[in-house]
Design an enzyme around this catalytic site. Structure first.
Site, short mmCIF file in Angstrom:
data_model
loop_
_atom_site.label_atom_id
_atom_site.label_comp_id
_atom_site.label_asym_id
_atom_site.label_seq_id
_atom_site.Cartn_x
_atom_site.Cartn_y
_atom_site.Cartn_z
N LYS A 68 21.41 61.24 40.51
CA LYS A 68 21.81 62.54 41.03
C LYS A 68 21.71 63.62 39.96
O LYS A 68 21.43 64.77 40.27
CB LYS A 68 23.23 62.48 41.56
CG LYS A 68 23.40 61.70 42.86
CD LYS A 68 24.75 61.99 43.50
CE LYS A 68 25.90 61.70 42.56
NZ LYS A 68 27.22 61.95 43.19
N ASP B 213 32.67 60.50 29.51
CA ASP B 213 32.19 59.91 30.77
C ASP B 213 31.82 58.45 30.55
O ASP B 213 30.83 57.96 31.08
CB ASP B 213 31.00 60.70 31.31
CG ASP B 213 30.64 60.32 32.75
OD1 ASP B 213 31.55 59.89 33.49
OD2 ASP B 213 29.46 60.45 33.12
#
Length: 302
Positions: free
Chosen positions: A104, A225
């Site tokens: 994405k 992350d």
């Protein structure tokens, strides 16, 4: 997407890139660029703009919309073409290879140069622009930013972090960056999420990742992350990748983000290898990573 534009690069002429650069320039001021301003922005005659625009529309490098005027803007393929041309002119790459991963927020391809390298196109904001714009601190202070600005800032941030960390932290070696793209070392390894470790490997691999997180913190960055999808495992050890969301350690939320990274990593190992790490004291482990005193995950397990 990038694979498609790579196949038409040989058909594009210098004037096509002038047109694309003109649209890019106009997008600094407006999401949709008035067609009437393209001669000024591109340096082409009106007739040449018409011809080059037709070629770019046919190749899906730009898109058109009628609003109060006829507006044009780059598609990501057009942005890809501009970045690829810059890398080629710099002799950073001389050939385009197979896709390595498409997601994405980025597309990654193998490219050729003096050796095989990885080319990463950032796509942040292409499908979930508002969400990314809220979460990434490099766009949070801007009320009106485009997909392209968001993706470019992500690439700039990631390249900046890789330059700061390499080679003291096991990250891909950075090679070059332009617009929303960066070229880096091609890592020979398998995502942690796709590996099956033996019981004897679980603690050493987890400790190796935490040690690199400690090295990164010492050099001024939190990954922010961390997950099983951002670590490669190979016979040579581990490599931590995907750093566009990294924050400096003087960021007001740095310590919280570090603890979240630690929790995410430990959570993955506990889910996939239950009981192998033991009952880890997350707070103490996070303190050790932050103070560069980490000495193995086993020291913090009950």
């Amino acid at each position: 997407m990038a694979g498609n534009v790579a196949s038409v690069m040989a058909d594009l002429e210098a004037e096509d890139f002038h047109l694309l650069s003109g649209v890019e320039h106009g997008m600094r001021f407006s999401e949709w660029v008035d067609r009437g301003k393209l001669p000024e922005f591109s340096g082409l005659t009106r007739e040449e703009v018409d011809y080059r625009l037709g070629r770019s529309l046919e190749r899906k490098l730009v898109e058109r919309k009628t609003i109060q005027y006829e507006g044009l803007r780059l598609r990501f393929a057009g942005y890809d073409a501009l970045a690829l041309r810059t890398f080629a002119k710099r002799d950073t790459i001389d050939g385009f290879g197979a896709p390595l991963g498409v997601g994405k927020e980025s597309d990654v391809y193998e490219v050729r140069s003096y050796r095989s390298l990885a080319l990463k196109f950032h796509r942040e904001g292409y499908t979930n622009f508002r969400e990314v714009n809220r979460e990434r601190d490099y766009t949070a202070s801007h009320d009106h930013v485009s997909w392209f600005y968001t993706a470019r800032k992500a690439a700039e941030r990631e390249y900046e972090v890789l330059e700061a960390l390499y080679p003291d932290v096991r990250v891909p070696r950075p090679e070059d960056q332009n617009r929303h793209a960066l070229v880096m070392e091609l890592i020979d390894g398998v995502e942690l999420s796709r590996t099956r470790l033996t019981d004897e490997q679980v603690r050493p691999i987890c400790s190796a990742i935490l040690a690199e997180m400690a090295n990164a913190y010492r050099l001024g960055y939190v990954h922010a992350d961390m997950s099983e999808y951002n670590v490669f495992v190979s016979e040579e050890g581990i490599t931590v990748f995907d750093w566009p969301q990294a924050v400096p350690t003087d960021h007001e939320n740095a310590r919280d983000l570090l603890e979240r990274d630690v929790e995410n990593l430990l959570g993955y190992f506990e889910r996939k290898y239950p009981g192998q790490l033991g009952d880890v004291n997350v707070a103490a482990l996070t303190d050790a990573v932050a103070t560069d005193s980490f000495d193995g995950v086993g020291s913090y397990a009950g």
